[in-house]
Scaffold this motif. Structure first.
Motif, mmCIF file in Angstrom:
data_model
loop_
_atom_site.group_PDB
_atom_site.id
_atom_site.type_symbol
_atom_site.label_atom_id
_atom_site.label_comp_id
_atom_site.label_asym_id
_atom_site.label_seq_id
_atom_site.Cartn_x
_atom_site.Cartn_y
_atom_site.Cartn_z
ATOM 1 N N ARG A 42 44.681 128.761 57.008
ATOM 2 C CA ARG A 42 45.410 129.974 56.603
ATOM 3 C C ARG A 42 46.911 129.823 56.817
ATOM 4 O O ARG A 42 47.700 130.569 56.245
ATOM 5 C CB ARG A 42 44.900 131.194 57.371
ATOM 6 N N TYR A 43 47.330 128.841 57.639
ATOM 7 C CA TYR A 43 48.754 128.614 57.875
ATOM 8 C C TYR A 43 49.402 127.721 56.815
ATOM 9 O O TYR A 43 50.623 127.588 56.795
ATOM 10 C CB TYR A 43 48.976 127.986 59.263
ATOM 11 N N ALA A 63 55.076 126.752 69.748
ATOM 12 C CA ALA A 63 56.273 127.429 69.241
ATOM 13 C C ALA A 63 56.137 128.949 69.299
ATOM 14 O O ALA A 63 56.831 129.663 68.588
ATOM 15 C CB ALA A 63 56.562 126.964 67.813
ATOM 16 N N GLY A 64 55.214 129.445 70.103
ATOM 17 C CA GLY A 64 55.152 130.880 70.325
ATOM 18 C C GLY A 64 53.987 131.623 69.696
ATOM 19 O O GLY A 64 53.915 132.844 69.805
ATOM 20 N N GLU A 65 53.081 130.939 69.054
ATOM 21 C CA GLU A 65 51.928 131.615 68.462
ATOM 22 C C GLU A 65 50.647 130.994 69.022
ATOM 23 O O GLU A 65 50.524 129.788 69.118
ATOM 24 C CB GLU A 65 51.947 131.490 66.937
ATOM 25 N N LYS A 92 65.262 121.865 66.703
ATOM 26 C CA LYS A 92 64.345 122.066 67.824
ATOM 27 C C LYS A 92 62.913 121.821 67.354
ATOM 28 O O LYS A 92 62.433 122.444 66.416
ATOM 29 C CB LYS A 92 64.468 123.474 68.379
ATOM 30 N N LEU A 93 62.257 120.887 68.039
ATOM 31 C CA LEU A 93 60.855 120.579 67.778
ATOM 32 C C LEU A 93 60.097 120.710 69.094
ATOM 33 O O LEU A 93 60.515 120.157 70.105
ATOM 34 C CB LEU A 93 60.708 119.158 67.226
ATOM 35 N N THR A 94 58.986 121.424 69.082
ATOM 36 C CA THR A 94 58.202 121.617 70.298
ATOM 37 C C THR A 94 56.857 120.917 70.250
ATOM 38 O O THR A 94 56.172 120.835 71.264
ATOM 39 C CB THR A 94 57.954 123.122 70.558
ATOM 40 N N ASP A 95 56.465 120.423 69.081
ATOM 41 C CA ASP A 95 55.138 119.820 68.935
ATOM 42 C C ASP A 95 55.205 118.603 68.026
ATOM 43 O O ASP A 95 54.719 118.617 66.900
ATOM 44 C CB ASP A 95 54.163 120.861 68.383
ATOM 45 N N THR A 96 55.792 117.542 68.527
ATOM 46 C CA THR A 96 56.013 116.344 67.715
ATOM 47 C C THR A 96 54.751 115.507 67.525
ATOM 48 O O THR A 96 54.760 114.568 66.739
ATOM 49 C CB THR A 96 57.120 115.482 68.342
ATOM 50 N N THR A 97 53.668 115.846 68.206
ATOM 51 C CA THR A 97 52.413 115.116 68.014
ATOM 52 C C THR A 97 51.413 115.900 67.171
ATOM 53 O O THR A 97 50.262 115.513 67.059
ATOM 54 C CB THR A 97 51.768 114.739 69.360
ATOM 55 N N VAL A 140 56.991 125.298 62.151
ATOM 56 C CA VAL A 140 56.579 126.696 62.024
ATOM 57 C C VAL A 140 55.485 126.926 63.067
ATOM 58 O O VAL A 140 54.625 126.064 63.262
ATOM 59 C CB VAL A 140 56.091 127.014 60.588
ATOM 60 N N PRO A 141 55.512 128.049 63.779
ATOM 61 C CA PRO A 141 54.478 128.311 64.778
ATOM 62 C C PRO A 141 53.106 128.497 64.135
ATOM 63 O O PRO A 141 52.985 129.168 63.105
ATOM 64 C CB PRO A 141 54.920 129.624 65.444
ATOM 65 N N VAL A 142 52.096 127.886 64.741
ATOM 66 C CA VAL A 142 50.707 128.065 64.294
ATOM 67 C C VAL A 142 49.818 128.226 65.525
ATOM 68 O O VAL A 142 50.143 127.731 66.599
ATOM 69 C CB VAL A 142 50.194 126.881 63.440
#
Length: 177
Positions: A42-43, A63-65, A92-97, A140-142
């Motif tokens: 859905r994302y 990233a907050g979700e 800014k990247l919080t989830d590079t994997t 994008v937050p998922v």
């Protein structure tokens, strides 16, 4: 795609083959999604919408979700990788994997001819390669779903192996041109 192949290409080879298929069939967008069922399709529209102004969009778990959580050495590796790769990508990247990504036609073309085969290369090294070539990367937050298939790699020993591999891949990606 991987399950239907008559031979084992490995993750990198299968990904490159998928990007070649997308290139050869004039796809405007290619979606990368892990096979364990944790990524919620859905994302996909959220990722695709950002391709108007970006070349590669990452579905970011941190990233907050949602409430996805990783602890210990594996988390430390992810935080360090994100800090370094945020500087390389100049965003800014919080989830590079994350294995949940959307790529536009320009990135499809690049990945069709170049895609690493090493473990974590499909995430970490592709980001370094993409950023160094001037492509715009965004996240994008998922939220993640509960794992539907596969075996999680949660143990202290596996976490330490992950940490070592992550930094080896990052080091190789940074010294390769």
């Amino acid at each position: 795609l991987v399950a239907k192949l008559p031979y084992n290409l490995g993750v990198g080879g299968a990904m490159r083959l998928g990007y070649r298929y997308a290139r050869d069939h004039d796809y405007d967008v290619a979606i990368q999604i892990d096979a364990d069922g944790q990524h919620d399709p859905r994302y996909v529209p959220k990722l695709v919408d950002l391709l108007d102004d970006n070349d590669l969009v990452i579905g970011a778990r941190f990233a907050g979700e949602g409430d996805y959580n990783v602890r210990g050495p594996r988390r430390w590796a992810m935080v360090m990788l994100s800090a370094v790769l945020s500087r390389v990508a100049r965003t800014k990247l919080t989830d590079t994997t994350s294995g949940f990504r959307a790529a536009n036609r320009r990135v499809i073309e690049m990945f069709a001819s170049w895609y690493p085969a090493e473990y974590l290369g499909d995430t970490v090294e592709t980001l370094v390669h993409t950023a160094r070539r001037g492509f715009r990367i965004r996240q994008v937050p998922v939220a993640m779903r509960k794992r539907m298939a596969g075996t999680p790699s949660h143990s202290p020993a596996k976490a330490m192996v992950y940490l070592g591999r992550a930094f080896a891949v990052l080091t190789l990606a940074l010294i390769r041109r």
